[in-house]
Structures are given as C-alpha cells and as structure tokens.
Scaffold this motif. Structure first.
Motif, short mmCIF file in Angstrom:
data_model
loop_
_atom_site.label_atom_id
_atom_site.label_comp_id
_atom_site.label_asym_id
_atom_site.label_seq_id
_atom_site.Cartn_x
_atom_site.Cartn_y
_atom_site.Cartn_z
N TYR A 1 0.88 -1.06 0.09
CA TYR A 1 0.19 -0.09 -0.12
C TYR A 1 1.01 1.14 0.14
O TYR A 1 0.72 2.29 -0.60
CB TYR A 1 -1.18 -0.07 1.17
CG TYR A 1 -1.89 1.02 0.99
CD1 TYR A 1 -3.05 1.08 0.44
CD2 TYR A 1 -1.65 2.37 1.74
CE1 TYR A 1 -3.87 2.40 0.30
CE2 TYR A 1 -2.61 3.23 1.90
CZ TYR A 1 -3.53 3.15 1.01
OH TYR A 1 -4.55 4.26 1.03
N GLY A 2 2.01 1.13 0.72
CA GLY A 2 3.00 2.30 0.86
C GLY A 2 3.58 2.60 -0.54
O GLY A 2 3.60 3.72 -1.11
N VAL A 3 4.11 1.53 -1.14
CA VAL A 3 4.62 1.59 -2.57
C VAL A 3 3.43 2.26 -3.51
O VAL A 3 3.90 2.99 -4.48
CB VAL A 3 5.16 0.45 -3.01
CG1 VAL A 3 5.37 0.38 -4.45
CG2 VAL A 3 6.19 -0.01 -2.16
N LEU A 4 2.08 1.58 -3.45
CA LEU A 4 1.37 2.19 -4.47
C LEU A 4 0.64 3.79 -3.89
O LEU A 4 -0.42 4.13 -4.63
CB LEU A 4 0.08 1.23 -4.27
CG LEU A 4 0.49 -0.20 -4.92
CD1 LEU A 4 -0.72 -1.13 -4.66
CD2 LEU A 4 1.17 0.13 -6.53
N VAL B 1 8.41 13.24 -7.00
CA VAL B 1 7.78 12.05 -6.59
C VAL B 1 7.84 12.01 -5.17
O VAL B 1 9.03 11.86 -4.53
CB VAL B 1 8.43 10.90 -7.54
CG1 VAL B 1 8.08 9.55 -7.19
CG2 VAL B 1 8.17 11.05 -9.04
N THR B 2 6.62 11.89 -4.62
CA THR B 2 7.04 11.97 -2.98
C THR B 2 6.06 10.61 -2.67
O THR B 2 5.31 9.86 -3.43
CB THR B 2 6.61 12.88 -2.32
OG1 THR B 2 4.89 13.11 -2.66
CG2 THR B 2 7.06 14.16 -2.97
N GLN C 1 12.39 6.07 -1.79
CA GLN C 1 12.81 7.25 -1.66
C GLN C 1 12.36 8.05 -2.92
O GLN C 1 12.46 7.55 -4.14
CB GLN C 1 14.28 7.40 -1.84
CG GLN C 1 15.03 8.60 -1.20
CD GLN C 1 16.31 8.32 -1.06
OE1 GLN C 1 17.11 7.46 -1.54
NE2 GLN C 1 17.17 9.38 -0.15
N GLY C 2 11.67 9.10 -2.62
CA GLY C 2 11.25 9.91 -3.75
C GLY C 2 12.39 10.94 -4.44
O GLY C 2 13.53 10.48 -3.93
N TRP C 3 12.09 11.77 -5.28
CA TRP C 3 13.19 12.59 -5.90
C TRP C 3 12.48 13.80 -6.34
O TRP C 3 11.22 13.83 -6.44
CB TRP C 3 13.61 11.84 -7.09
CG TRP C 3 12.84 11.33 -8.09
CD1 TRP C 3 12.27 9.97 -8.12
CD2 TRP C 3 12.25 11.96 -9.25
NE1 TRP C 3 11.47 9.89 -9.37
CE2 TRP C 3 11.63 10.85 -10.07
CE3 TRP C 3 12.30 13.22 -9.85
CZ2 TRP C 3 10.84 11.38 -11.20
CZ3 TRP C 3 11.65 13.58 -10.92
CH2 TRP C 3 11.03 12.65 -11.41
#
Length: 177
Positions: free
Chosen positions: A52-55, A68-69, A80-82
């Motif tokens: 769920y976190g990844v999605l 991307v967060t 990690q986002g960027w």
C-alpha cells in the motif's frame, strides 16, 4: 498539480496480493505446516502495508519542479522520492523494458543520474503536456506504459482467483474441523 497512482492499478495490485496470499495461513493450519499460521498472518499484514505504501506514490508538479513523493509514514530507506527542477532536465530518454515495454527517463544536464517518468498516474496525458510546457521537450510520441484494459483483464482474473481462494479456504477450514 498532484497526480496520484491510478485507482485501477492500485485496486488491481492490492487485490492480486490478497488473492495470492490469503489462503496461506488457512492451508498452513490444514496441513500442519511447520510455519505458524499466526506468523503468516503477521507477514501478510506487513506485506499489505508495504505494498500500500509503494502504491501511494504521488507526482507533484508546479512552476519550478517535478517531484515524486510518498506519504510520511513510508520510511525513506524503503521508497525514496526525488525532485528535479525544470531547468535541470535536459531530455527524456527512451528505454525498453525486459518485457518489451517502453519507459522514459529524465536526463539531467549533469548526466549523473536518470529519473523515471511516472507513467501509471491518473492524468498521464496532462502530466506529459505539463512536462513539455516546462522543458520544451517534444512529448507527442510518449504513451503510458500499460493501457487500462491490461489492468482490467488482470483484475478480472484476480477476481476469479479470489473465488477459487474462497473455495480453498472453506475446504481448508472444513478439513481442520
């Protein structure tokens, strides 16, 4: 603007995870497997939270940057986002995936790193248009990685699998009783 992962993709992948893992604790109990059903339940719940976190990825674009967060509860070491300012972006580079799909990477002027263009968001065409406006890169040939019909087919088969899971669970419970 905020672009979130497509609900169709999110629902399909979460459902597939449940369909593939839900029978395991019941089968472990029915077969007296050496792995505890409680341990399996714990692992399944942790896996579901991680998935769920990844999605929960979000793409945020504004006049200065694309970012991307993930929600705060998703540990940074895990996903990690960027963030890239529009001025840093030199080009979009096409790459072929192992399955024959096409993905695009933002290439920076420094060339140190490439950043994957998020392709599974709701409003992908608007996102690409925004990228074109801010960078001047021609994006007319950029298409999403997967079409909605592909996820609809996967969701349909997942629903069939859930029906079979129901039968499996009922059978496993009746075997134990």
């Amino acid at each position: 603007m905020i672009f979130r992962l497509s609900p169709l993709i999110r629902i399909t992948l979460l459902s597939l995870y449940v369909a593939l893992t839900l029978p395991l604790p019941f089968l472990a109990r029915a077969t007296s497997a050496p792995v505890s059903p409680n341990l399996l339940w714990g692992g399944l719940v942790i896996g579901l939270v991680v998935l769920y976190g990844v999605l929960s990825e979000r793409v945020i674009v504004d006049d200065e940057k694309i970012e991307v967060t993930y929600p705060r509860w998703v540990p940074q070491f895990f996903r990690q986002g960027w963030s890239l300012s529009w001025a840093e972006i030199k080009d979009l580079k096409l790459r072929t995936t192992g399955q024959g799909g096409l993905v695009y990477y933002f290439i920076t002027h420094s060339g140190e790193r490439a950043y994957l263009l998020p392709m599974r968001v709701v409003g992908f065409a608007r996102l690409v248009k925004f990228v074109e406006e801010k960078t001047g890169i021609d994006t007319k040939d950029i298409r999403p990685l997967a079409q909605p019909w592909m996820y609809l087919i996967l969701l349909l088969f997942t629903l069939f699998l859930l029906l079979i899971d129901g039968w499996t669970i009922v059978t496993a419970i009746s075997t134990v009783s």
